[in-house]
Design an enzyme around this catalytic site. Structure first.
Site, PDB file in Angstrom:
ATOM      1  N   GLY A  11     -31.587  33.847  17.160  1.00 51.96           N
ATOM      2  CA  GLY A  11     -32.679  33.912  16.184  1.00 51.96           C
ATOM      3  C   GLY A  11     -33.563  32.682  16.155  1.00 51.96           C
ATOM      4  O   GLY A  11     -34.208  32.403  15.146  1.00 51.96           O
ATOM      5  N   ASP A  34     -28.015  36.372  14.947  1.00 57.60           N
ATOM      6  CA  ASP A  34     -27.759  34.937  15.104  1.00 57.60           C
ATOM      7  C   ASP A  34     -26.470  34.597  14.358  1.00 57.60           C
ATOM      8  O   ASP A  34     -26.095  35.295  13.412  1.00 57.60           O
ATOM      9  CB  ASP A  34     -28.914  34.098  14.552  1.00 57.60           C
ATOM     10  N   ARG A  89     -33.332  22.488  33.455  1.00 62.61           N
ATOM     11  CA  ARG A  89     -32.674  23.700  32.957  1.00 62.61           C
ATOM     12  C   ARG A  89     -31.187  23.671  33.294  1.00 62.61           C
ATOM     13  O   ARG A  89     -30.349  24.145  32.532  1.00 62.61           O
ATOM     14  CB  ARG A  89     -33.321  24.945  33.581  1.00 62.61           C
ATOM     15  N   HIS A 176     -35.347  30.170  38.992  1.00 59.00           N
ATOM     16  CA  HIS A 176     -36.155  29.713  37.857  1.00 59.00           C
ATOM     17  C   HIS A 176     -35.912  28.217  37.680  1.00 59.00           C
ATOM     18  O   HIS A 176     -35.246  27.770  36.763  1.00 59.00           O
ATOM     19  CB  HIS A 176     -35.752  30.480  36.598  1.00 59.00           C
TER      20      HIS A 176
END
EC number: 1.1.1.37
Length: 318
Positions: A11, A34, A89, A176
């Protein structure tokens, strides 16, 4: 006919925007999950109270129990820690792997027939983990990366050329991360090759055009980090949410869009057993087809390098 059900796991910033976009496009009823009590309930109530203004008729609810995602048609996973300045990342892998394990178990138990789109970073590792834990067929578990990376590449091209983003077609393949592969050869503005337009802009100076394109590629590869560096307290959330919604909409409405998707390869592009960003047709059966095309020597070298980075990252979890 019953409305579709979309469950959003996490969330935070992306989850909130996903809920709003899902409602605005009336993709289906929305559950925002969440672990923090009150957070998803507050966000969904806030969005729902805008429904008379924005004219959408969908039900929105917040949840702290995975049982509430039961019967989902599609689940989008954003749960996990975001990047902070100076982080890659890949730095998130240990923490977010634990979160992904619990999320995947919840999806497997309560939404066994859902399509799953993973956004959490490091994306290539997290989507691999999700598919492994859920045991879902690979056409139903995919990662969102290429749509966003391609959008960034297209935006940078449009801004450089002073044209509408609506007319720019651009594709980014691979992992990515910093090794992603923008495909320069096929980038075009309404069918006109971008390199040709750049050369004309710079008075047929091919060297200058190549230099400018190299800068656009580099900016694309580091675009996520650029946003992180400016925000300082988190990572991008508007554009990742829009990108995941494009994928979800293509599946829910059987649009058959050809989009770059992080998909499990089984020999395509010479790769087997790893999730890598490649062009896919998304429809009511999820990933309905992985679309192969030939890469030139330079593109192949970049793609191989990107795949090697993905393998190293994923294998580090074993």
């Amino acid at each position: 006919m019953a409305r579709k059900k979309i469950s959003l796991i996490g969330g935070g910033q992306i989850g909130g925007v996903l809920a709003q976009l899902s409602a605005l496009r009336e993709l289906g009823d929305v559950v925002l999950f969440d672990i923090v009590e009150g957070l998803p309930q507050g966000k969904t109530l806030d969005i729902a109270e805008a429904s008379p203004v924005d004219n959408f008729d969908v039900a929105l609810s917040g949840a702290n129990d995975y049982a509430d995602i039961k019967g989902s048609d599609i689940v989008i996973v954003t749960a996990g820690l975001p990047r902070k300045p100076g982080m890659s990342r890949d730095d998130l892998i240990a923490t977010n792997a634990k979160i992904m394990q619990s999320v995947s178990e919840g999806i497997k138990q309560y939404a066994p027939n859902a399509f799953v789109i993973v956004i959490s970073n490091p994306l290539d590792a997290m989507v691999t983990l999700c598919q492994k834990i859920t045991g879902f067929p690979s056409n139903r578990v995919m990662g969102m990366a290429g749509v966003l990376d391609s959008a960034r590449f297209a935006a940078f091209i449009a801004w450089e050329l002073g044209v509408s983003v609506k007319d720019v077609n651009a594709m980014v393949l691979g992992g990515h991360g910093d090794t992603m592969v923008p495909i320069i050869r096929y980038a075009n503005v309404n069918g006109v090759p971008v390199m040709e337009l750049l050369e004309r802009k710079y008075n047929n100076d091919k060297a200058k055009a190549k230099e400018v394109m190299a800068a656009l590629v580099k900016r694309t590869q580091g675009a996520g980090g650029e946003v992180v560096g400016l925000l300082k307290t988190g990572s991008a959330f508007y554009s990742p949410a829009s990108s995941a919604i494009a994928m979800a909409e293509s599946i829910l409405r059987d649009q058959k869009r050809l989009l770059p998707v992080c998909a499990l390869l089984n020999g395509e592009f010479g790769v087997k057993g790893y999730y890598v960003g490649v062009p896919c047709i998304l429809g009511s059966n999820g990933i309905e087809k992985i679309v192969e095309f030939s890469l030139d020597a330079e593109e192949q070298a970049m793609f191989d390098n990107s795949v090697a980075a993905v393998k190293e990252l994923v294998d580090s979890m074993k």
